[in-house]
Each structure stands twice: as C-alpha cells, then as structure tokens.
Write an enzyme that holds these catalytic residues in place. Structure first.
Site, PDB file in Angstrom:
ATOM      1  N   ASP A 464       0.860  -1.181   0.000  1.00 41.28           N
ATOM      2  CA  ASP A 464       0.000   0.000   0.000  1.00 41.28           C
ATOM      3  C   ASP A 464       0.898   1.233   0.000  1.00 41.28           C
ATOM      4  OD1 ASP A 464      -2.258  -1.393   0.160  1.00 41.28           O
ATOM      5  OD2 ASP A 464      -2.675  -1.059   2.274  1.00 41.28           O
ATOM      6  N   THR A 466      -0.266   4.594   1.426  1.00 38.48           N
ATOM      7  CA  THR A 466      -0.507   5.423   2.605  1.00 38.48           C
ATOM      8  C   THR A 466      -0.109   4.704   3.886  1.00 38.48           C
ATOM      9  OG1 THR A 466      -2.344   6.367   1.417  1.00 38.48           O
ATOM     10  CG2 THR A 466      -2.242   6.815   3.776  1.00 38.48           C
ATOM     11  N   ASP A 786      -4.643  -2.836   4.916  1.00 40.00           N
ATOM     12  CA  ASP A 786      -5.146  -2.325   6.188  1.00 40.00           C
ATOM     13  C   ASP A 786      -6.672  -2.341   6.258  1.00 40.00           C
ATOM     14  OD1 ASP A 786      -5.608  -0.381   4.357  1.00 40.00           O
ATOM     15  OD2 ASP A 786      -4.437   1.186   5.334  1.00 40.00           O
TER      16      ASP A 786
END
Length: 1175
Positions: A464, A466, A786
């Site tokens: 990912d 972020t 997440d």
C-alpha cells in the site's frame, strides 16, 4: 438452546442477589441475544420497552456509558461474567518429562540398559566361566568385573539427561508461545464510552452495560444491542454461514453478535453478553465439552508444531463475503471442475516438508545401518565362539551370552540414536521461535510461524502507499477555493464568508466523529491525529483557518445526523445529510477529486455564490489544479454539498445514484503525506535482494507515480508501467469480461504502480502473479493491507502483512504478520529474518550430517572389525546431546546480517543441502574418518599405550579408546565453527562474538568434555589423559579449521559428481491418488504429507515432532476469547459437521454445512465432531 447450553456453563451461573442489583438477569440477556430480526425487536419491546429501557435496567447511559468506577465494574463482572474464556492450564514440567519418556527409541534403550544391569549382577562359578569362550574370560581383576553394572546405570542416567533436556526445551518453548499469545491479546483494544469520555480498553476489560463505539473493520468482541447506527452492515457468516452482509438498524435488526465483522458504517452498541455467555462463547464452551467427549480431538492436531499455521480453509470463509464474482472466470459446475484441476494449490510448510522428508530418509538409512551392525556383531560372536573355538552352548554360560547379545543390541540402538537427526525439528522450532521473538523487536508480530520462513523466499511485495511507504501524517498544504488556487494554506479573511462557513460545517459533520485532533503529547510537538488520517488533515485545515470544528460537533452531535453514507472502496466518497430547521435537507460530500467533480454541476465563485460548472470548466480545474497537485505527490480531495428543498418532500435515500449527483463544489484540497525517510533505502535493499516492489493504491495515478518515483520504485529511464484499475481490468479481460491468465502474464512483469485500484484489483493482481508460470520459479508474493476489503488479497498472498496502527481487525485477522509500526522497512527486516531461518537450518544440517556420517561409519566399521563399537553407548548419547540439542541452540540462534540481502531469493524448490554444503560435509567427513581410523588401528603405536581393541566384556576403559572418543568430540566442536558458513566463505569467525549463545555453548561443551574425560571414569568408559595427549587431541580438532580452508579452495563447479539433497516433494511427484485426496483442500501441507508417509517408522525424530505438537496443545487450547467463530466452506458433503479449525490464536471455528442460526449449536453435542488445532 438456552437451557441446553446454560447447564453446560456451570461457572457462569450466578446467585440471584447479584442479578437483583440490575433490572435483568444473565439468563434473560442470554435468551434475548439468541433472537434475530422481528422476534428480537418484539422481545425487546415486551421486556424492556426499547433500547433506552434496556440501558436503564443495566444502569448505563447511551450517551455517557458507564461511570467506570472500579466497584461498579467489579459488580458487573460478578453478575454477568468477564469477557474471556478461562485458558486451559499449561502442562507441568513433570507431564512434559513423562511425554519425553514416551519416545520409542529411548524406551528400547531403557529396557536394554535394565536387562544389561540385571545380567551384570549374575556371577557364574569361575570354573565354568573359562568354558564360555575367550571374550568372556580374561578379566584379571575381580573388582573390575563387579563394575559391570556401571554401563547399564550410565545409559539410564544419560537417558534421564536427554529426557530432562527435551522436557526443558519443550517447557521453555511453551512459555515463549504463551508470552506471544498474551502479547497478541494485549494488542487487542476496543473503543468504549466511559464517564462521557471515549477511551480504548483491552477487550478483556469490556463488561455488560458498556457502550461501545463500532466502526468499519471492527471485529465485535461481545454481544450487544444497537443504540445508534450509520449505514451499518455486518458480516455474520462466522455464525450463520450466510455470506451476505446483514444491514443493522434499530428498527429492523439491532442485535450485534461477538465474532462478527463490521463491513461498513459505524454506530454504538450497549454490551449485553460477554465471554462464555456471548453467542460465540456459548459455542466455544460447547466445543470445549465436545473436545472432552471426543478423544480423537487430541489425535487430529495439525502437524505444524508452532504458533498458528495459516489455514486456507478458514480463508474460504472470509473470502466468501468478499471474493467478488469477477474473480471466477466463469460460473457453474464446469468452472468448479476446471478450477479444481487447473489452479495451483497453495503450498505451505515447504521448509518443514523438506526437513521431514530428509529426517525420514536419514532415519531409514540409520535403521538399516543399525540392523546390519547388530547382525554382524551377533554373527561374528557366534562364529568365533561356537565355530572357531568349537565350544558348545552350556546352560551356565547362557546369562553371559545374553549379556553379549544385549551389549550388541545396545550398540545397534545407539547407532540408530546417533543416525536419526531428531535435532532437526528442534532446530526449526528453536530457530523460528527465536526469530519470532526477535522480530517483535523489529516491529513484526508474527501470527503464523510459517510466514517467517516463507518471507525468506519472497520475490515480490505488493505494498500500500498510505502509511506504509508514507508517514501517514497528513496535512492540507494547497487549496482551490472560490476560483483561486492557493499554493499554501490561505488566511481565513481571504475566503468569502459564505464559502468558509460551508467548508467548516461540511468538514466538521462529514468526517467520522471518531477522527479528531488532540493536543500534542510534548510541549512544542505536533498535534496528535486520532482516527482516519485524511479526515484529520481536513480537521487540521479547519484549525489552520482559525475555526473550531468541535463547537459545531457539540451543537450537532452524532445522533442528530439524519443519514450517513460511509466511505467504502466502491463509493470512494462519504456523505452526511443534515435536516434543517425549515424541513429541508442539506448533504455534504467529500471524496476523490476526479470522481466527485464529475458529480458537481455548480461551483462557488469568488464572491461565495454558486455558478454553473460546465464540463469544459471541469477539464480546466483538472488540468490546472488537480494534475499539478498530484504531480507533486499530493492526494486531492473534493468537498461539495447539495440542498434538497422542503417543497420536494423527502428524497428516496436508498437511490444513491440520484442522491449523489447535482452537487455544488466548495473546494479541492491537496493533502501531503510525506514519504518515510527510511523507505527509499529499504526499497533499494529489496531490489538488490531480487525482490520486486509494486505499489498498489487507491490514489490518483499522478500522485501514485510521484510518490513511487520519490521511493525509488520507479527510476528515470525505466520502461516499467503504471496503470489505473480500470485500464488494468480492460487489459486482463477478454471480450466476455473474463480474466485470462495469459493477459495478466503480459502485464505483471513490467507493472510497478497500480493506482485507483479496488480491493478486487489487488486480489486479482496477487492471484495472477502467484498463478503465473512465465517466470522460471513460482513467484512468492507478500502483500500489505489495512482495510476490511483487503482480506481476500491478504489471504491469497503467501505472506499477508496487516498494519498494526491503521489496520482494521478484519485485515489483522486475515494476515500472517502484523506490522506494529506500519513501516515498509520492517518488511525488509522480515525478509532478513526469513532468509536467516533458512540459513540457520542449513548450517545446523551441515554440522549434524557430518557428525552422523562419521559416527555411524565409525560405530559400524569398528563393530565389524573389533566386535565392539569404539564409541560406547553413553559416549554416543553425549555426542548426540552435543550435536542435537546444543548445536541446534548454537547454530539456530545466529543473528541475521545485511549480507543476507545481497543474494537473490532461494526459491521454493531449492534443496536444503546445496552442492557447496555437500562438499563441506563429505570433505570434513573424510578428514574425520582418516583421523579416527588412524587412531583406532594405529593409536597404540603413535601414543605408546596399550591396545584397547578386542577388550573382554566388562574390561576397564582404555586410554586408547578414550583418545579416540576425545578427538572425535573435539573435531565436532571445531567443525561447529566451520558450519557457521554455508556459502563457501573463508572467514568462519566473522561475527562470532555477536552470538553469545554460540560462544557459551562451544565453551561450555569443551569444559564438560574435559570433566567427562578426566573424571568420567567407568560410566563414560574414559581414563584421565595426560597434557600431551590432550594437546594432540586438540590439535587434531583444530586442524579441521585448517582443513576447512583447503575444502573452500576447491571450486564446487569442478566437483560434478556432487549431488544436492533435501528437496521438497514437487507437486508433480505426488501420486494421483494422494492428489485426489488433496482436492478438497485449498493448499498442500508438505510437512503433514511427509509426516503421514513417515508414520510407519518409529524414529526418535518423528517422535520428537509428535512431542512438539503435544507441547503446543496447551497453548492452543488456552486460547483467550476475543470472539470470532470462523465458519469455513464445508468441503465434505457427507459430514453434517465438518472439521473445525482454530484459525488464529484468538478464535475458534465452528462449522456447519447448513447455514443455520447459532441456536443449532447445542445440537452438535450429539454429533461426531473432529477438531484440527493448529495453534
């Protein structure tokens, strides 16, 4: 059901006087929670009036929660129970000793030693003794013959030693696992309201009456009733088997159950049942009773003797809700068939599979060698006594002959003990347990030990953006508002008051109320961001504009929001509807700029008034504002609103497409999330180590490309590609819209950035890379995630990393490793540890196999030529202890070094023993055999001592054989230093002082060896040696270091005859009938397969593995309760209740083929239920 299960949980029955303090009893609450939908609502209405009435009875406030007074909490725990399931007691040290004693080979040794002990006390008359043959006579000293019992006693003592060491290892391992378990439990916290304050408390502290805040991605830790909800959808498949998400509202279905996942929305619930009284707890208790009833429960443990082993079966469950349809290229029965035959199965425990196979092969060889040794010894004795000496069997001599046979048998068994590398499973366990402990310090919380090993083979990481590559500390740095582009945050006076008012109100109510900006922890520090970081950036923007969002939230509390459309990966936006005083509605929206701008038909002008926003204007904003912001790596968010006049009546809120259109654009903001300073270096290390890093993000493609360039994923001049999710889907699907593997194969090798991607795209990419056959080796893929929807991708990946800080419970649940600091550089450390595990095992193998080969050949040849093994039984057991337990400790705890990242991944098919290692094993084996045989057959001349060969039964120990034994052990000790390097490095001492365990074990072993030789006497068949003799023995030992340099000078490429060993079973080698059996499973567990095949053999090594499995059972069954009952897709249609897998340390799986409600659980007591625990 209530009655059935109620009687089963004795410990939860409470005297009535406790219940009297509250307006409802434990029993009433339990029966309430068994109802669903309309039934539940009518029961709630009859008994309590409404949720407010229930709260009053439970003495709690929907707004402020419990007071949090310790006395009140204690009362509630007494009346309604605690939120945990009492763990099973760990095994005591004595139980572990008893288990270690069950080892078949040790039992045989014990029996043989006892027989030898008994016979040594038998004294035939001296006259007849002469007639029993040469071997029996010739004992000059009567005192010496009386010492015959010592060998038997010494063997028993050594066995006790081995058992105690084994039991201690198992005990310390169990202690480590329990420590890991409690660490995982402490990590689990939940948000509740106490005394009007929102706080996070450990899940075990939740009590009945608590008001809990629930949000997207949570795993519910207790049963409760919904007080207030926004767009709340729950995945109840773990309890009901229904994969559809259930919409929860106060009007239709307010019942929330522990162990279920929040898939969308947010809300508040009042807790009504915890621990063994919650719906999950009831089933847990039933399963516990069932386990006592069903002995087979204990027999069906998973092979993996470690923490938690990844379950593909449970994966089927979580995927059920989320594996979106497009993932199946076609539907129907044909597709099922095709899928079964074509899709590569996931292979797990590859390393353990290779080791078990190797242990079985060595064990077979050892068994054959020991049998031949015994047969040759017996034949030689019989031929010599009854043929050459021409004696007849006399009754009086029988005990003496039997004593000989027992001695031969003991020699045979000790050859077997030395041959079987039972240290292998121990080395793996120690290495993995040690790595897991150390990885915690490197911010990797390992949930499945398998993952640690797999990470060493990783060839691709899909990360990912972020929070993983960036710092996840977001701030608004640019804004486009009232037709003006501000390159830094504007002053409030420069913005038209109307626009400013709409902006602040929109941000305050249309960000989750759980997101907030708190004062800094240290003076002068940055304000703390709590909750969603993008929303925190917007709230921070309000503060920068000198406006307070909290006062607006106090005026409009969450309960007053008319409707909330929460953010999800499909909408890519969030909207909140307010009801105005005049009966009209106003909706505020925020979301990805290019998506939301398309839904805007007006925009606020420089004077704060809306004007028409045409497609041409939109293109201008995209070109002049959004693209420049994105190319600087900023995430762009559009904020808008829409009014619904009272005259038009209430809109149809369920028709989202209509509602979310005709917006007026207030502003577009650019949010900066800086790249973590350590990430570019970490990515460089990955690339050097042969691992490809890909970024998969939901962000705009320009933002993604800018960040990828800053990180070093994209380098100037590379011909790698960046794609958006839409384009990716267009390229991989055929005309019918089906995904084709060949099309994915054309894209993934060059793909480096996938932007604006959905969780389905992420899953498709991971699956495509894993299933691909274009590379020479199967790709091993690690994935970070997440969000709740990352579940399928995390499960499909070989190793799933969940974010410890930003990750949802659902993502953590699906993962193998949790990154406690959400940092990409921690993944690089996981790769280092994974490679280190592999190398540690190889080092241990290189050392152990050298000892095995030499010891077995020496014992075998010595026995055949001299009718006695040069290494006595007790000495062999000592050697075994050095090379198994001590060496596995010393070599399996080598810390990793940066040099591990300088080579490419081994790949899953690499043999454990490379040709370089084989060269070392054979080279050192030859050296040791030459020295040992020279000492054995010419030692008496070299040292001018008495010949120790052909000594009669019960003869005193000789200097000759003591020198042989001592030299043998010292050569092993120095060779242990050689074994530290397996890739042909010359400097074997490099970094030796970084490993204190290694140094202390080598030094400690040397000291014990001196004690054994100098003071061991008869029990160890040793005589004290002189200083000269010691120096010679040490010189022979030390020479193996010099010999090692000679070996590493020989280029391996020249030695064509060398073979590798320790290959895992390739899938092609598995017989068809076994593959058919595996058809129902989603993955092939190599270790379990090999163990099953080896079960016909009763080797120590396999027994040790069995012990390893038993050891962890306490850890398994002591699992704390945090909820989730996992329902798994049932494979076998014949069984009503299929195998139940505990898929994580905190959850139990209860699976029924019929999607019945929980209330059927009580009926399972009568069913046949088999459990497979993989702790």
């Amino acid at each position: 059901m209530a009655n059935n299960s109620y009687s089963g949980v004795k410990n939860s029955l409470v005297e009535a006087n406790h219940d009297a303090e509250f307006g409802c009893t434990l029993k009433e609450l339990r029966s309430l929670m068994e109802l669903r939908g309309a039934e539940a609502i009518s029961k709630l209405g009859e008994s309590y009036g409404d949720t407010q009435g229930l709260c009053n009875r439970l003495k709690t406030s929907p707004a402020d929660g419990l007071s949090g007074q310790p006395a009140d909490l204690e009362k509630r725990k007494t009346a309604f129970g605690e939120n945990l399931i009492p763990p099973k007691k760990p095994k005591t040290f004595l139980q572990l000793v008893w288990e270690a004693l069950q080892d078949v080979t040790l039992i045989i040794l014990e029996v043989a030693a006892i027989v030898s002990l008994g016979l040594s006390f038998y004294r035939p008359p001296e006259a007849e003794r002469e007639n029993c043959g040469k071997a029996a006579g010739g004992v000059e000293d009567e005192h010496e013959s009386e010492a015959g019992w010592i060998e038997g006693a010494a063997i028993l003592l050594s066995v006790i030693c081995v058992v105690l060491v084994t039991a201690f290892n198992d005990w310390s391992k169990e202690k480590q696992f329990r420590g890991l378990q409690s660490r995982i439990e402490q990590e689990q916290k939940f948000t509740v309201v106490r005394g009007g304050q929102v706080i996070q408390i450990p899940v075990a502290e939740i009590v009945v009456g608590d008001v809990a805040q629930i949000k997207y991605g949570d795993l519910l830790p207790a049963d409760g009733v919904l007080i207030q909800g926004n767009d709340l959808k729950i995945d109840e498949s773990s309890l009901t088997g229904e994969s559809d998400h259930v919409k929860k509202t106060q009007e239709k279905d307010p019942m929330l159950l522990s162990g279920t996942h929040v898939m969308e929305g947010s809300g508040k619930m009042v807790v009504t049942a915890v621990g063994v009284n919650s719906q999950t707890g009831i089933i847990f208790t039933l399963l516990g009773q069932e386990r006592l009833l069903d002995k087979r429960a204990i027999l069906t443990r998973d092979f993996n003797f470690f923490v938690v082993v990844k379950e593909e079966n449970s994966k089927a469950h979580d995927g059920a809700a989320m594996e979106m349809q497009p993932l199946n290229s076609d539907e129907g029965a044909d597709a099922e068939e095709k899928k079964k035959s074509n899709l590569p199965k996931k292979e797990k425990s590859v390393l353990q599979g290779k080791l078990t196979k190797l242990a079985v092969q060595i064990g077979k060889a050892g068994l054959v060698m020991s049998a031949i040794t015994v047969i040759i010894l017996v034949v030689l004795f019989v031929v010599d006594t009854f043929w050459i000496q021409n004696l007849s069997w006399v009754k009086e001599c029988t005990p003496i002959y039997i004593q000989f046979f027992v001695k031969f048998f003991i020699i045979g068994v000790t050859v077997l003990v030395v041959a079987v590398p039972e240290g292998l499973p121990l080395a793996v366990t120690i290495s993995l347990a040690y790595s897991v402990k150390k990885m915690m310090k490197d911010n990797n919380l390992v949930r499945h030990l398998d993952a640690c090993e797999t990470m060493g083979n990783a060839t691709a990481i899909c990360s990912d953006k972020t929070g993983t590559l960036t710092m996840n500390r977001m701030t608004v740095v640019q804004a486009y508002i009232a037709e003006k582009h501000y390159k830094k945050v504007p002053e409030a006076e420069n913005i038209p008051s109307n626009a400013l008012e709409l902006l602040i109100l929109g941000i305050a109510v249309n960000c989750a109320y759980t997101s907030k900006i708190m004062s800094p922890e240290k003076e002068g520090g940055l304000p703390r961001q709590v909750g969603n970081k993008t929303e925190c950036a917007l709230l921070g923007f309000c503060n920068d504009l000198k406006r307070d969002y909290q006062t607006i939230r106090n005026e409009i509390p969450e309960e007053k929001l008319y409707k909330v459309y929460t953010f999800n990966s499909v909408r890519k936006s969030m909207s909140t509807v307010l009801k105005m005083a005049d009966g009209s509605f106003r909706m505020f929206s925020k979301g990805a700029s290019e998506i939301l701008l398309k839904k805007c038909y007006k925009i606020l002008t420089a004077n704060g008034e809306p004007k028409v926003f045409r497609p041409r204007d939109r293109d201008d904003v995209v070109k002049k504002v959004i693209e420049p912001m994105a190319s600087e790596g900023l995430r762009t968010i559009c904020l808008g609103y829409r009014d619904f006049p009272a005259t038009e009546g209430e809109p149809d809120w369920d028709n989202e497409n209509d509602i979310l259109s005709g917006l007026t654009c207030i502003s577009v903001v650019g949010i900066e999330d800086p790249v973590r300073p350590e990430v570019p270096d970490a990515i460089k290390k990955c690339q050097r180590a042969g691992i490809t890093v890909r970024m998969v993000t939901g962000d705009n493609i320009n933002t993604a490309r800018a960040i990828a360039t800053k990180c070093g994923i994209l380098l100037p001049g590379d011909d790698f590609i960046c794609l958006e999710g839409k384009e990716f889907n267009r390229r991989i699907r055929n005309e019918k819209g089906e995904i084709e593997q060949e099309r994915i194969d054309k894209i993934w090798p060059k793909l480096r950035v996938l932007a604006r991607s959905s969780p389905t795209d992420k899953h498709t990419l991971v699956k495509g890379i894993i299933d691909s056959t274009v590379a020479e080796q199967r790709q091993v893929v690690a994935v970070t995630g997440d969000g709740t929807n990352d579940g399928p991708a995390l499960k499909k990946a070989d190793v799933g990393f969940a974010m410890g800080i930003a990750g949802t419970d659902v993502a953590k649940e699906a993962s193998d490793i949790i990154l406690t600091d959400d940092n990409f550089s921690s993944i690089v450390k996981a790769v280092m540890w994974g490679r280190n595990v592999y190398d540690s095992i190889s080092k241990f193998l290189q050392f152990q196999l050298t000892v095995n080969v030499v010891a077995v050949i020496v014992a075998f040849t010595g026995a055949c030529i001299t009718q006695d093994s040069p290494l006595k039984a007790v000495q062999m057991l000592w050697v075994n202890l050095i090379m198994d337990t001590f060496a596995s400790l010393a070599l399996a705890t080598e810390p990793p070094t940066e040099s591990l990242l300088l080579r490419r991944p081994y790949g899953r098919n690499k043999p454990l023993i490379s040709r370089t290692m084989m060269k070392n094993i054979l080279g050192h084996g030859v050296y040791q055999l030459i020295i040992i045989f020279s000492l054995l057959f010419a030692g008496e001349q070299l040292f001018d001592i008495d010949n120790g060969r052909n000594a009669p039964l019960n003869a005193p120990p000789s200097e000759h054989y003591t020198i042989v034994f001592n030299t043998f052990v010292l050569m092993q000790l120095f060779n242990e230093i050689n074994a530290r390097k397996i890739h042909g490095e010359r400097n074997v001492f490099e970094g030796i002082f970084n490993n204190l365990i290694f140094c202390s074990i080598v030094f400690g072993t040397f000291v014990i060896q001196i004690v054994i030789v100098q003071f061991g006497g008869k029990p160890f068949s040793c005589v004290a040696l002189t200083i000269d003799q010691w120096l010679w023995c040490t010189f022979f030992g030390f020479s193996s270091l010099l010999w090692g340099q000679v070996i590493s000078s020989i280029p391996t490429s020249r030695l064509k005859f060398l073979k590798t060993a320790g290959h895992g079973t390739q899938k092609e080698e598995i017989p068809d009938e076994e593959l058919d059996e595996l058809d129902d499973m989603e993955e092939i567990d190599h270790a379990e397969r090999e163990l099953r095949r080896g079960q016909i053999l009763w080797f120590r090594g396999l027994n040790r593995i069995q012990t390893q499995m038993d050891v962890v059972s306490a850890f398994q069954s002591g699992t704390s309760f945090q909820g989730a009952l996992r329902r798994q897709a049932s494979n076998s249609s014949q069984q009503q209740h299929d195998v139940t897998n505990v898929s994580s340390p905190t959850h139990v799986a209860f699976s029924t083929t019929t999607p019945t409600a929980v209330s059927t659980a009580s009926t399972t007591l009568g069913c046949e239920c088999v459990f497979s625990f993989s702790a």
